[in-house]
Scaffold this active site. Structure first.
Site, PDB file in Angstrom:
ATOM      1  N   GLY A  22       3.435  -4.212  11.121  1.00 37.38           N
ATOM      2  CA  GLY A  22       2.552  -4.411   9.981  1.00 37.38           C
ATOM      3  C   GLY A  22       2.464  -3.194   9.079  1.00 37.38           C
ATOM      4  O   GLY A  22       3.432  -2.471   8.858  1.00 37.38           O
ATOM      5  N   VAL A  23       1.252  -2.958   8.569  1.00 34.59           N
ATOM      6  CA  VAL A  23       1.029  -1.857   7.630  1.00 34.59           C
ATOM      7  C   VAL A  23       1.303  -0.504   8.294  1.00 34.59           C
ATOM      8  O   VAL A  23       1.819   0.421   7.655  1.00 34.59           O
ATOM      9  CB  VAL A  23      -0.384  -1.918   7.010  1.00 34.59           C
ATOM     10  CG1 VAL A  23      -1.465  -1.571   8.002  1.00 34.59           C
ATOM     11  CG2 VAL A  23      -0.484  -1.023   5.787  1.00 34.59           C
ATOM     12  N   ASP A  24       0.996  -0.376   9.576  1.00 38.18           N
ATOM     13  CA  ASP A  24       1.226   0.874  10.306  1.00 38.18           C
ATOM     14  C   ASP A  24       2.717   1.233  10.282  1.00 38.18           C
ATOM     15  O   ASP A  24       3.096   2.350   9.930  1.00 38.18           O
ATOM     16  CB  ASP A  24       0.709   0.724  11.735  1.00 38.18           C
ATOM     17  CG  ASP A  24       0.703   2.011  12.536  1.00 38.18           C
ATOM     18  OD1 ASP A  24       0.798   3.102  11.944  1.00 38.18           O
ATOM     19  OD2 ASP A  24       0.573   1.929  13.767  1.00 38.18           O
ATOM     20  N   TYR A  49      -4.822  -7.294  15.517  1.00 38.04           N
ATOM     21  CA  TYR A  49      -6.086  -7.095  16.231  1.00 38.04           C
ATOM     22  C   TYR A  49      -7.007  -8.304  16.101  1.00 38.04           C
ATOM     23  O   TYR A  49      -8.045  -8.363  16.759  1.00 38.04           O
ATOM     24  CB  TYR A  49      -6.789  -5.822  15.759  1.00 38.04           C
ATOM     25  CG  TYR A  49      -6.192  -4.540  16.316  1.00 38.04           C
ATOM     26  CD1 TYR A  49      -4.928  -4.509  16.905  1.00 38.04           C
ATOM     27  CD2 TYR A  49      -6.894  -3.355  16.256  1.00 38.04           C
ATOM     28  CE1 TYR A  49      -4.395  -3.332  17.413  1.00 38.04           C
ATOM     29  CE2 TYR A  49      -6.367  -2.163  16.760  1.00 38.04           C
ATOM     30  CZ  TYR A  49      -5.115  -2.173  17.334  1.00 38.04           C
ATOM     31  OH  TYR A  49      -4.600  -1.009  17.848  1.00 38.04           O
ATOM     32  N   GLY A  74      -4.899  -7.984  11.198  1.00 36.48           N
ATOM     33  CA  GLY A  74      -3.558  -8.417  11.599  1.00 36.48           C
ATOM     34  C   GLY A  74      -3.528  -8.733  13.085  1.00 36.48           C
ATOM     35  O   GLY A  74      -4.265  -9.598  13.561  1.00 36.48           O
ATOM     36  N   ILE A  77       0.817  -1.220   0.000  1.00 36.09           N
ATOM     37  CA  ILE A  77       0.000   0.000   0.000  1.00 36.09           C
ATOM     38  C   ILE A  77       0.851   1.271   0.000  1.00 36.09           C
ATOM     39  O   ILE A  77       0.399   2.310  -0.477  1.00 36.09           O
ATOM     40  CB  ILE A  77      -1.010  -0.011   1.166  1.00 36.09           C
ATOM     41  CG1 ILE A  77      -2.140   1.002   0.909  1.00 36.09           C
ATOM     42  CG2 ILE A  77      -0.305   0.219   2.500  1.00 36.09           C
ATOM     43  CD1 ILE A  77      -3.326   0.840   1.827  1.00 36.09           C
ATOM     44  N   SER A 108      -7.824  -4.188  11.062  1.00 29.47           N
ATOM     45  CA  SER A 108      -8.046  -5.089  12.201  1.00 29.47           C
ATOM     46  C   SER A 108      -7.773  -6.560  11.922  1.00 29.47           C
ATOM     47  O   SER A 108      -7.919  -7.384  12.813  1.00 29.47           O
ATOM     48  CB  SER A 108      -9.459  -4.945  12.782  1.00 29.47           C
ATOM     49  OG  SER A 108      -9.595  -3.727  13.467  1.00 29.47           O
TER      50      SER A 108
END
Length: 188
Positions: free
Chosen positions: A43-45, A136, A134, A22, A132
């Site tokens: 992760g993506v964050d 979460y 991943g 992304i 959410s």
């Protein structure tokens, strides 16, 4: 690189299922599956924070100083900084607790509020990760229909012209594509 696996015309816009990173998105806005402190993480964050550069953490700290932590289901926006996307919409998804603690409604709100906020800032295209799904723990099979139906409603309302789910894993992307096919028919 981001690859389109399928798409559906909805309202005056298009819903896409894509696979890839992304942070390589050229859409007007990308969505960050953030934590409530907007502090970066895994992760993506973490990937978005690294790719956007050192100005992003400073901008996130200013948001937290002004409004406090970001509740699940809500969104905040920053510039894209070093990313091709003009904006980063930060949203906090729910932690999965079995599905009886309002998780589906909170997840839908995270998607809806992200599109609304991006549109308010002039975005016409918005790319999402699997919020959410991943750490979460929200099951992909349950999250995908919630996300896709919510995004379809934003397209029907004409908020933006294009929304995309950009899924990092090819296997997970196949699940999203299958759920999209169940909801909207065969993809283009």
């Amino acid at each position: 690189m981001i690859t389109t696996l399928g798409s559906w015309p909805i309202g005056s816009g298009t819903l896409f299922i894509r696979t890839g990173d992304i942070t390589a998105s050229t859409s007007d806005a990308i969505v960050n599956a953030a934590n409530s402190r907007l502090a970066g993480g895994g992760g993506v964050d973490g990937a978005i924070h690294r790719a956007a550069g050192p100005d992003l953490p400073r901008a996130c700290k200013r948001i937290i100083a002004e409004r406090g932590t970001l509740p699940p289901g809500q969104a905040a926006i920053t510039p894209g900084f070093s990313l091709a996307a003009r904006h980063i919409v930060h949203t906090v998804g729910p932690i999965w607790r079995g599905g009886t603690d309002g998780e589906p409604e909170t997840l839908a709100s995270a998607y809806r509020e992200s599109v609304r906020l991006a549109a308010e800032h002039g975005a016409q295209s918005v790319d999402f990760p699997a919020i959410s799904c991943g750490v979460y723990g929200f099951p992909v099979e349950r999250a995908a229909p919630i996300a896709l139906q919510t995004l379809a409603k934003t397209l029907e309302q004409g908020l933006v012209n294009a929304v995309s789910m950009v899924i990092f894993s090819d296997n997970a992307a196949k699940t999203w594509l299958a759920r999209g096919s169940e909801l909207f028919g065969p993809p283009a």
